[in-house]
Enzyme design. Structure first.
Site, PDB file in Angstrom:
ATOM      1  N   TYR A 164      30.102  11.038   3.997  1.00  0.00           N
ATOM      2  CA  TYR A 164      28.906  11.520   4.714  1.00  0.00           C
ATOM      3  C   TYR A 164      28.336  12.783   4.076  1.00  0.00           C
ATOM      4  CZ  TYR A 164      25.707  12.365   8.538  1.00  0.00           C
ATOM      5  OH  TYR A 164      24.571  12.538   9.274  1.00  0.00           O
ATOM      6  N   PHE A 186      -2.645   9.257  -3.818  1.00  0.00           N
ATOM      7  CA  PHE A 186      -2.187   7.896  -3.567  1.00  0.00           C
ATOM      8  C   PHE A 186      -2.307   7.678  -2.051  1.00  0.00           C
ATOM      9  CE2 PHE A 186       1.357   4.927  -2.643  1.00  0.00           C
ATOM     10  CZ  PHE A 186       0.841   3.845  -3.296  1.00  0.00           C
ATOM     11  N   ASP A 187      -2.470   6.422  -1.608  1.00  0.00           N
ATOM     12  CA  ASP A 187      -2.725   6.149  -0.171  1.00  0.00           C
ATOM     13  C   ASP A 187      -1.742   6.839   0.776  1.00  0.00           C
ATOM     14  OD1 ASP A 187      -3.121   4.057  -1.989  1.00  0.00           O
ATOM     15  OD2 ASP A 187      -2.797   2.481  -0.521  1.00  0.00           O
ATOM     16  N   LYS A 221       9.686   3.325  -8.608  1.00  0.00           N
ATOM     17  CA  LYS A 221       8.966   2.995  -9.843  1.00  0.00           C
ATOM     18  C   LYS A 221       9.831   3.403 -11.040  1.00  0.00           C
ATOM     19  CE  LYS A 221       5.539   3.137  -6.652  1.00  0.00           C
ATOM     20  NZ  LYS A 221       5.349   4.051  -5.533  1.00  0.00           N
ATOM     21  N   HIS A 258      -6.138  -5.218   5.239  1.00  0.00           N
ATOM     22  CA  HIS A 258      -5.838  -6.215   4.200  1.00  0.00           C
ATOM     23  C   HIS A 258      -4.444  -6.818   4.319  1.00  0.00           C
ATOM     24  CE1 HIS A 258      -4.661  -2.261   2.673  1.00  0.00           C
ATOM     25  NE2 HIS A 258      -3.756  -2.882   1.940  1.00  0.00           N
ATOM     26  N   ALA A 297       5.857   9.478  -9.492  1.00  0.00           N
ATOM     27  CA  ALA A 297       6.518   8.170  -9.458  1.00  0.00           C
ATOM     28  C   ALA A 297       6.649   7.543 -10.846  1.00  0.00           C
ATOM     29  CB  ALA A 297       5.746   7.233  -8.537  1.00  0.00           C
ATOM     30  N   ASP A 339       3.343  14.556  -7.954  1.00  0.00           N
ATOM     31  CA  ASP A 339       3.707  13.311  -7.288  1.00  0.00           C
ATOM     32  C   ASP A 339       3.970  12.369  -8.468  1.00  0.00           C
ATOM     33  OD1 ASP A 339       3.911  11.034  -5.779  1.00  0.00           O
ATOM     34  OD2 ASP A 339       1.830  11.018  -5.082  1.00  0.00           O
TER      35      ASP A 339
HETATM   36  C1  LIG Z   1       4.545   4.471  -4.553  1.00  0.00           C
HETATM   37  C2  LIG Z   1       3.953   5.813  -4.551  1.00  0.00           C
HETATM   38  C3  LIG Z   1       4.149   6.688  -3.458  1.00  0.00           C
HETATM   39  C4  LIG Z   1       4.865   6.265  -2.196  1.00  0.00           C
HETATM   40  O1  LIG Z   1       6.162   5.944  -2.416  1.00  0.00           O
HETATM   41  P1  LIG Z   1       6.987   4.864  -1.564  1.00  0.00           P
HETATM   42  O2  LIG Z   1       8.300   4.872  -2.254  1.00  0.00           O
HETATM   43  O3  LIG Z   1       6.265   3.573  -1.655  1.00  0.00           O
HETATM   44  O4  LIG Z   1       7.066   5.394  -0.168  1.00  0.00           O
HETATM   45  C5  LIG Z   1       3.603   7.949  -3.555  1.00  0.00           C
HETATM   46  N1  LIG Z   1       2.901   8.338  -4.624  1.00  0.00           N
HETATM   47  C6  LIG Z   1       2.688   7.535  -5.675  1.00  0.00           C
HETATM   48  C7  LIG Z   1       1.907   8.018  -6.848  1.00  0.00           C
HETATM   49  C8  LIG Z   1       3.194   6.238  -5.674  1.00  0.00           C
HETATM   50  O5  LIG Z   1       2.958   5.418  -6.706  1.00  0.00           O
END
Ligand SMILES: *Cc1c(COP(=O)(O)O)cnc(C)c1O
Length: 468
Positions: A74, A126-127, A259, A451, A218, A216
């Site tokens: 843990y 990003f969304d 990613k 969507h 990824a 950010d």
């Molecule tokens: C995928 C992504 C996120 C969100 O990550 P999740 O692992 O899907 O929650 C945030 N920022 C960028 C640039 C991404 O490509």
């Protein structure tokens, strides 16, 4: 036209997962049952799935071996210490906070440092980053460079507009701005990379004004590869060195490791500010878990520790980015207009241009996505008026999409060049009968993110005016 050539994959296959192509009649039945929404089709009914590159990577033999080394204690597990060391080395930050995926890290960050009404500036949000900012009362502002949307093949279309950034800071003052974020690569403009020059320029603007600067990141390794390939002065530097230089320019990072972590789940925050670390982990214990596992299993942390290093392998990256470019060429030769240059993780077909006989209101992108499934069992996603149109659920405003695109995202190490050639053959068939492709209308939609769950119906008469 000569066929483009892409070198063979720099790996061989040790474990296989069978996939099947349903016959055409069954595919036609499935798409009707799914109300022409590809999110409603079961994965087992898809032959080649290019819905996303997130969490869909194939793990290496070393990652599968590492999985067995998971320490599931843990608190203070050995697996966390391995993960922490790798993250510190690559991302050059003292404090490492694992999270179960990218958006949970965003939730922690914005819950902690954002005061309602403050701005968050980004090259392009990003969304989920935008959603989490807004959810905590923040205002998400995009400052992409002017070239980001231009139909010209420039190398760093993911850059931030530094003039606009300075102007925004001068106009609003630093108290109104919570932080500046650089999305690397810039996902929402098509996985386009950000140059080191731009990263450093934004970094020094943030330093001058005392604003926190986060990444950010990824797809950090893909971005490093583009810098090495296209930015003068980096052609002989290792990916690890380029990453170090990049990360030295920021105060902290948030990463969705689904990613470039080459893993199926995971994420993290890394930063140098001890006080902020304390606040983040206090909240984290309430919503994600103890700070040394953060919603992940020990084995996930082991897998990430290996994946984050493997992703920086030059041969891997050369093949990865080369494969996307090759895929773009294959689709172009099949007669489909694409967005250029291709970025790091997907090819975008311009469905608005390809199906110019279908009005925007009848979703030409969806028509093409449906055709990819019916003609070849391929799953791609519409990024156009179906995803971004409709009415704003909060303000009631009419929304519109900048372009009618279809994204074909390529999972890492999963499909071979031969799968991509097959998609090219399917694309040729679709091009041959594109005049026959029809538009769609929505018969059911939810208020938010329609969507994912909407239902559609095919429109048989051309140019019928329907509401969007
Ligand atoms: C995928 C992504 C996120 C969100 O990550 P999740 O692992 O899907 O929650 C945030 N920022 C960028 C640039 C991404 O490509």
């Amino acid at each position: 036209m000569t066929k483009p050539r892409q070198p063979a994959e720099p790996f061989r296959i040790k474990s296989v997962e069978p996939i099947q192509l349903l016959d055409r009649a069954t595919r036609e039945k499935k798409i009707v049952e799914a109300h022409y929404n590809i999110f409603r089709i079961d994965a087992a009914d898809i032959y080649i799935d290019l819905l996303t590159d997130s969490g869909t990577s194939a793990m290496s033999n070393r990652q599968w071996a590492a999985l067995m080394m998971g320490d599931e204690s843990y608190a203070g597990a050995k697996s966390f210490r391995n993960f922490e060391k790798v993250v510190r080395d690559i991302f050059r930050k003292e404090y490492v906070i694992p999270c179960h995926q990218g958006r949970s890290g965003e939730n922690l960050i914005f819950s902690t440092i954002l005061k309602p009404g403050q701005y968050v500036l980004n090259n392009t949000h990003f969304d989920t980053t935008r959603g989490n900012t807004q959810h905590k009362g923040g205002i998400a502002v995009d400052l992409p460079c002017a070239e980001s949307d231009a139909p010209v093949p420039l190398p760093f279309k993911g850059d931030m507009d530094t003039e606009k950034l300075e102007h925004f800071i001068d106009e609003h003052g630093t108290d109104e701005i919570a932080m500046v974020i650089m999305t690397i690569t810039n996902n929402s403009v098509g996985g386009q990379p950000v140059s080191m020059k731009n990263i450093k320029a934004v970094s020094s603007i943030c330093k001058k004004h005392g604003l926190p600067f986060f990444f950010d990141c990824a797809r950090f390794a893909e971005n490093c590869y583009f810098i090495r390939r296209d930015e003068p002065g980096y052609e002989n530097k290792s990916i690890r060195k380029i990453a170090a230089e990049m990360f030295d320019a920021c105060d902290g990072v948030m990463m969705s490791a689904k990613k470039d972590g080459l893993a199926n789940i995971g994420g993290f925050i890394a930063l140098n500010d001890g006080e902020l670390y304390q606040k983040l982990t206090d909240l984290m214990i309430l919503i994600e878990g103890f700070p040394t596992y953060g919603g992940l299993a020990g084995r996930d942390l082991e897998v990430l520790a290996v994946g984050l290093q493997e992703v920086m392998d030059l041969e891997y990256l050369k093949n990865r980015v080369g494969q996307i470019k090759y895929f773009g060429e294959v689709l172009k030769q099949a007669g489909m207009p694409i967005v250029e240059p291709t970025g790091g993780h997907a090819v975008f077909v311009d469905a608005g241009q390809f199906l110019s006989h279908i009005p925007t209101k009848q979703f030409p992108g969806q028509s093409l996505a449906v055709a990819f499934y019916v003609e070849g069992g391929i799953r791609a996603v519409e990024i156009g008026s179906l995803m971004f149109g409709g009415t704003d659920p909060v303000t009631g405003e009419k929304l519109s999409a900048p372009r009618e695109l279809v994204r074909l995202a390529v999972p890492r190490r999963v499909y071979t060049n031969s799968h991509l050639d097959y998609i090219g053959d399917v694309a040729k068939i679709i091009t041959g009968r594109r005049e026959a492709l029809k538009g769609y209308k929505i018969t059911y939609q939810s208020r938010f993110l329609r969507h994912f769950t909407c239902k559609l119906e095919s429109i048989s008469t051309r140019n019928v005016e329907v509401g969007s």
